[in-house]
Design an enzyme around this catalytic site. Structure first.
Site, PDB file in Angstrom:
ATOM      1  N   GLY A  55       0.810  -1.206   0.000  1.00  0.00           N
ATOM      2  CA  GLY A  55       0.000   0.000   0.000  1.00  0.00           C
ATOM      3  C   GLY A  55       0.846   1.261   0.000  1.00  0.00           C
ATOM      4  N   SER A  56       0.253   2.364  -0.438  1.00  0.00           N
ATOM      5  CA  SER A  56       0.928   3.665  -0.402  1.00  0.00           C
ATOM      6  C   SER A  56       0.847   4.268   0.999  1.00  0.00           C
ATOM      7  CB  SER A  56       0.264   4.619  -1.391  1.00  0.00           C
ATOM      8  OG  SER A  56       0.524   4.224  -2.704  1.00  0.00           O
ATOM      9  N   GLY A  57       1.571   5.368   1.180  1.00  0.00           N
ATOM     10  CA  GLY A  57       1.522   6.091   2.442  1.00  0.00           C
ATOM     11  C   GLY A  57       2.718   5.832   3.334  1.00  0.00           C
ATOM     12  N   HIS A  58       3.730   5.164   2.784  1.00  0.00           N
ATOM     13  CA  HIS A  58       4.895   4.808   3.595  1.00  0.00           C
ATOM     14  C   HIS A  58       6.206   5.333   3.022  1.00  0.00           C
ATOM     15  CE1 HIS A  58       2.287   2.110   5.803  1.00  0.00           C
ATOM     16  NE2 HIS A  58       2.003   1.417   4.726  1.00  0.00           N
ATOM     17  N   ASP A 111      -1.335  -8.604   0.514  1.00  0.00           N
ATOM     18  CA  ASP A 111      -0.132  -8.588  -0.323  1.00  0.00           C
ATOM     19  C   ASP A 111       0.319 -10.012  -0.651  1.00  0.00           C
ATOM     20  OD1 ASP A 111       0.046  -5.762  -0.355  1.00  0.00           O
ATOM     21  OD2 ASP A 111       1.132  -5.751   1.540  1.00  0.00           O
ATOM     22  N   HIS A 220      -0.083   0.766  10.201  1.00  0.00           N
ATOM     23  CA  HIS A 220      -1.408   1.165   9.730  1.00  0.00           C
ATOM     24  C   HIS A 220      -2.337   1.436  10.907  1.00  0.00           C
ATOM     25  CE1 HIS A 220       0.364  -1.747   6.830  1.00  0.00           C
ATOM     26  NE2 HIS A 220       0.145  -0.749   6.016  1.00  0.00           N
TER      27      HIS A 220
END
Lengths: 333, 333
Positions: A55-58, A111, A220
């Site tokens: 996922g994005s945001g890291h 994932d 998260h």
């Protein structure tokens, strides 16, 4: 929502557009859906490919670590959401230089499912793949269930060390062995002081009091092991290092790298206050700290908090850790 | 107070201890008060020295930019407070390699007074010094009072370019000329979405509503030009670039570097969303963007917000901007 964005639905695509516009010498978008990023200058023919995804945001995780001596390609999901198997297959295809591709990523259910399917998709195209999962978060499951642990900042070491092994010419089995050895050598733990806000949700993922912190929280917002009054930096550092050292033995004569990582908002000043404590303690235990990393290597957007990662080194891992690499977020000369 | 610290009075000294412990190959503490940092490997004999200094809380500014091809030494005050003239004199002394020392720093009253006194202190020791002030914040005074403007992230360009000029062997007059040309070529503007907390104050410097932003705010919370509802990223980017382009002409054929800088908490994802807009607009105007910088180059601890800096380049400045440098926060190969 104290975020600078346009349409929340466009957050990831606009981020990737900016990343590639700023660093065209490093990153290029590939794949029909524009959700895989590859090295602008591919690895040489016959080099083992390494892909990651999640996922994005890291940032810099995962996409930022595409570059020479690091990842060859990466599949990018929405914020905190897995990419699709087709996006992962796009990343694998572009990473393949004829010697097979290692899938190297964190242990999260979505994932794993999608990367397994992506492996099936490219198998019929005669691309051989292997898998190494990072499961370094000691707060996410006890040692006897270590295979259930989540993957967090330990992947930074895995990307670096496996990337150098691939550049050095090891074959797929060799790169996979080195990546697995790195994964086995890493332990991490995090502590959060505030939530972040997922753009599409528009509000913080969780509430936490102005004077509270949560030990062991996931990147998260997965629940940690305790929530209590915010403690002084040295007490936080000591407990976090205790939790790591309870899970991996580090003593006299050992060589270890340590990552003191901001989850986003926590500034460099405070990372160094923590590092000072960790360094003194490892040194007092007779360990040699090698190439410490202090900064924002694996984030949760604007979350306030930190994580520590230990990577216990042997000569092989240390050599690859110190080898050159080059991406927009990490240069080793 | 969502900060990770021990004693607020020890915030700066503990930060410096951690910085030097993590990167002993780059930074060492000098001076009787331990409030100057110098390159571990000094510049060669006969190289012009460059020093900076100012309050803490802005890492990598100022101390982080001590390194090869950058600053030779830096004096460090408490958070948002000027170092003393004696601390600045310590930095000048250690930076002196026999060819004189440029004082290169931001235009703040306390820093100017103390750096002037420090120059007097070392003059009697036969160390020649010059001064170049950064005054790049267009929101802090109108063009007709440009000398009153505050110095902000433009100093990143000045450190890099003057540092390269000194490495290239220019004499004190030459390095000073290049630094002044860089200062004249830079314009910056910031926008804040949240305050930060000075450790010794223990509470946010200012209050701002959950749905508000302030355009033009300074890096210590100095008042901006308007406060209103938080706008979309593209609207913020367009107004910020408008404010810069109203003050410096950038058009067809011009070469310009742009720094999209997080003030602390704003994540890389959002910087790239902004950069995407700035890049497209400068390109549409016929300008060539050279070596864009996107990240945390000049912060206010955990403040949420961004700043933009334009640095208009000629061939001389571009050459020095692209020259090698090496510190813990910025490597150019």
């Amino acid at each position: 929502m104290k975020k600078i964005l346009n349409d929340p639905e466009a957050y990831v695509d606009e981020t990737l557009a900016g990343l590639c516009a700023a660093h065209p010498e490093t990153y290029r978008l590939v794949g029909e859906e524009g959700r895989a990023v590859a090295r602008t200058t591919p690895g040489r023919d016959g080099k083992v490919g390494i892909v990651s995804g999640g996922g994005s945001g890291h940032l810099p995780v995962f996409t930022g670590y595409v570059g020479a001596g690091l990842l060859d390609a990466c599949a990018i999901g929405d914020v905190f959401a897995s990419p699709t198997s087709e996006q992962m297959a796009d990343a694998i295809r572009v990473a393949d230089r004829g010697a097979g591709v290692l899938r190297l990523y964190g242990n999260y259910g979505g994932d794993v499912m999608n990367f397994d399917m992506a492996g099936d998709l490219v198998e019929i195209e005669d691309i051989e793949t292997t898998t190494v999962l990072l499961a370094d978060d000691v707060a996410s499951a006890p040692p006897e269930e270590a295979e259930k642990r989540r993957g967090v900042a330990g992947m930074v070491y895995a990307f670096k060390i496996a990337g150098a092994a691939a550049e050095a010419g090891l074959d797929l089995a060799g790169v996979t062995r080195v990546a697995q050895k790195t994964a086995d050598a890493c332990r991490s733990v995090g502590a959060a002081l505030s939530s972040c806000t997922v753009p599409q949700a528009g509000k913080p993922t969780f509430e936490i009091g102005e004077d509270e912190m949560e030990m062991g929280m996931g990147i998260h917002g997965e629940p940690g092991v305790w929530r209590d009054t915010l403690r002084p930096a040295d007490a936080i550092a000591e407990e976090m290092l205790d939790r790591l050292l309870a899970d991996i033995e580090i003593g006299g004569g050992d060589r270890v790298s340590v990552l003191v990582n901001s989850l986003g908002a926590t500034p460099h000043e405070e990372l160094y206050i923590l590092y000072r404590n960790v360094h003194a303690r490892l040194k007092a235990a007779g360990a040699e700290v090698v190439m410490p990393l202090v900064g924002r290597y694996a984030t949760s957007m604007e979350m306030t908090g930190v994580s520590f990662t230990l990577c216990k080194l042997d000569a092989e891992l240390e050599g690859y850790l110190k080898a050159p690499c080059d991406c927009a977020f990490w240069i080793v000369k």
